[in-house]
Design a protein around this motif. Structure first.
Motif, PDB file in Angstrom:
ATOM      1  N   SER A 224      38.668  35.836  54.825  1.00 18.73           N
ATOM      2  CA  SER A 224      37.597  36.790  55.125  1.00 18.73           C
ATOM      3  C   SER A 224      37.311  37.711  53.938  1.00 18.73           C
ATOM      4  N   ALA A 225      38.338  38.162  53.232  1.00 19.21           N
ATOM      5  CA  ALA A 225      38.137  39.027  52.063  1.00 19.21           C
ATOM      6  C   ALA A 225      37.425  38.256  50.952  1.00 19.21           C
ATOM      7  N   CYS A 226      37.799  37.014  50.768  1.00 16.03           N
ATOM      8  CA  CYS A 226      37.156  36.183  49.739  1.00 16.03           C
ATOM      9  C   CYS A 226      35.690  35.943  50.102  1.00 16.03           C
TER      10      CYS A 226
ATOM     11  N   THR B 144      38.330  28.619  51.872  1.00 18.81           N
ATOM     12  CA  THR B 144      39.780  28.592  52.107  1.00 18.81           C
ATOM     13  C   THR B 144      40.531  28.278  50.822  1.00 18.81           C
ATOM     14  N   ASP B 145      40.100  27.227  50.107  1.00 13.38           N
ATOM     15  CA  ASP B 145      40.758  26.874  48.844  1.00 13.38           C
ATOM     16  C   ASP B 145      40.572  27.958  47.791  1.00 13.38           C
ATOM     17  N   LEU B 146      39.380  28.498  47.724  1.00  7.26           N
ATOM     18  CA  LEU B 146      39.102  29.557  46.757  1.00  7.26           C
ATOM     19  C   LEU B 146      39.956  30.786  47.046  1.00  7.26           C
ATOM     20  N   ALA B 147      40.023  31.182  48.298  1.00  3.32           N
ATOM     21  CA  ALA B 147      40.823  32.345  48.687  1.00  3.32           C
ATOM     22  C   ALA B 147      42.286  32.158  48.304  1.00  3.32           C
ATOM     23  N   GLU B 148      42.788  30.971  48.523  1.00  4.47           N
ATOM     24  CA  GLU B 148      44.185  30.680  48.188  1.00  4.47           C
ATOM     25  C   GLU B 148      44.413  30.794  46.682  1.00  4.47           C
ATOM     26  N   ARG B 149      43.474  30.297  45.901  1.00  6.98           N
ATOM     27  CA  ARG B 149      43.630  30.306  44.441  1.00  6.98           C
ATOM     28  C   ARG B 149      43.525  31.701  43.837  1.00  6.98           C
TER      29      ARG B 149
ATOM     30  N   MET C  84      31.333  47.550  39.641  1.00 10.99           N
ATOM     31  CA  MET C  84      32.419  47.088  38.787  1.00 10.99           C
ATOM     32  C   MET C  84      33.077  45.855  39.416  1.00 10.99           C
ATOM     33  N   LEU C  85      33.302  44.886  38.591  1.00  9.53           N
ATOM     34  CA  LEU C  85      33.998  43.687  39.041  1.00  9.53           C
ATOM     35  C   LEU C  85      35.438  43.745  38.564  1.00  9.53           C
ATOM     36  N   ASP C  86      36.325  43.242  39.404  1.00 10.74           N
ATOM     37  CA  ASP C  86      37.724  43.186  39.002  1.00 10.74           C
ATOM     38  C   ASP C  86      38.079  41.750  38.607  1.00 10.74           C
ATOM     39  N   ASP C  87      39.356  41.553  38.275  1.00 10.65           N
ATOM     40  CA  ASP C  87      39.796  40.232  37.819  1.00 10.65           C
ATOM     41  C   ASP C  87      39.617  39.158  38.886  1.00 10.65           C
ATOM     42  N   ARG C  88      39.804  39.522  40.152  1.00 10.40           N
ATOM     43  CA  ARG C  88      39.608  38.532  41.220  1.00 10.40           C
ATOM     44  C   ARG C  88      38.145  38.106  41.304  1.00 10.40           C
ATOM     45  N   ASP C  89      37.236  39.065  41.182  1.00 10.22           N
ATOM     46  CA  ASP C  89      35.811  38.724  41.187  1.00 10.22           C
ATOM     47  C   ASP C  89      35.493  37.760  40.043  1.00 10.22           C
TER      48      ASP C  89
END
Length: 154
Positions: free
Chosen positions: A33-35, A22-27, A1-6
Motif C-alpha cells: 500500500s505504501a509503494c 508487490t514485487d516493486l514494494a519488496e525490492r 522532495m524525493l527520497d532514495d526510495r522514490d
C-alpha cells in the motif's frame, strides 16, 4: 522532495513498467500500500509522465535507423510549426530535435530498409521547403535505452 526510495521506484519502473506493485514494494522495502501510494503521488506530481510498452523493432519490421540532418533557410514560428505538424504525421520519424551548430534539426527515422528513406524524404519536401537534408545510416546500435538518470532529481 524525493527520497532514495522514490528514486529507486522511478528507476525500476523505467526498466519495467509492468512490474507488479508487490514485487516493486519488496525490492524497495515498503508495504504494497505504501509503494502504491508513492507511485500514485509520482504520477500526480508529474515525475511519471506516462507508461509505455517498447516494441521489438526487428519483429515490427523496422530494423533500419536513418538520421536525417536538416538545414532550413526559414526560422519563423509559422515555418517551425508547419515542420512540426508534417513530421508529427509521419510515424517512421520517432524523434526530432532542434539543434545548435551547422544543422537546424535532426530526425531519427526507423524504416523497413534503407530504400524506404526516399519515401519519407519525399513526404516532407513535397509539403515544405528545406535548404539541405543529409542522411546517415546507423550501422550498429551501441547503446539504446529510454531510461534517464534519477540521481539529479530533488
Amino acid at each position: 522532495m524525493l527520497d532514495d526510495r522514490d528514486r529507486r521506484i522511478l528507476d525500476m519502473l523505467q526498466k519495467d513498467a509492468g512490474i507488479s506493485v508487490t514485487d516493486l514494494a519488496e525490492r524497495v522495502a515498503l508495504s504494497v500500500s505504501a509503494c502504491s501510494r508513492r507511485i500514485q503521488r509520482l504520477e500526480e506530481t508529474g515525475y511519471i509522465a506516462r507508461r509505455i510498452v517498447v516494441l521489438d523493432r526487428e519483429r515490427m519490421g523496422v530494423p533500419t535507423t536513418v538520421f536525417a540532418l536538416v538545414k532550413t533557410a526559414h526560422h519563423s514560428d509559422e515555418w517551425t510549426e508547419s515542420f512540426r505538424r508534417i513530421i508529427s504525421d509521419i510515424p517512421e520519424i520517432v524523434e526530432a530535435h532542434r539543434l545548435t551548430g551547422n544543422h537546424d534539426y535532426i530526425l531519427k527515422i526507423v524504416l523497413p530498409r534503407v530504400e524506404h528513406y526516399d519515401v519519407i524524404y519525399k513526404q516532407i519536401v513535397r509539403k515544405l521547403e528545406l535548404f539541405d537534408v543529409s542522411a546517415s545510416i546507423s550501422m550498429e546500435e551501441l547503446k539504446h535505452g529510454m531510461a534517464i538518470p534519477v540521481g539529479y532529481v530533488r
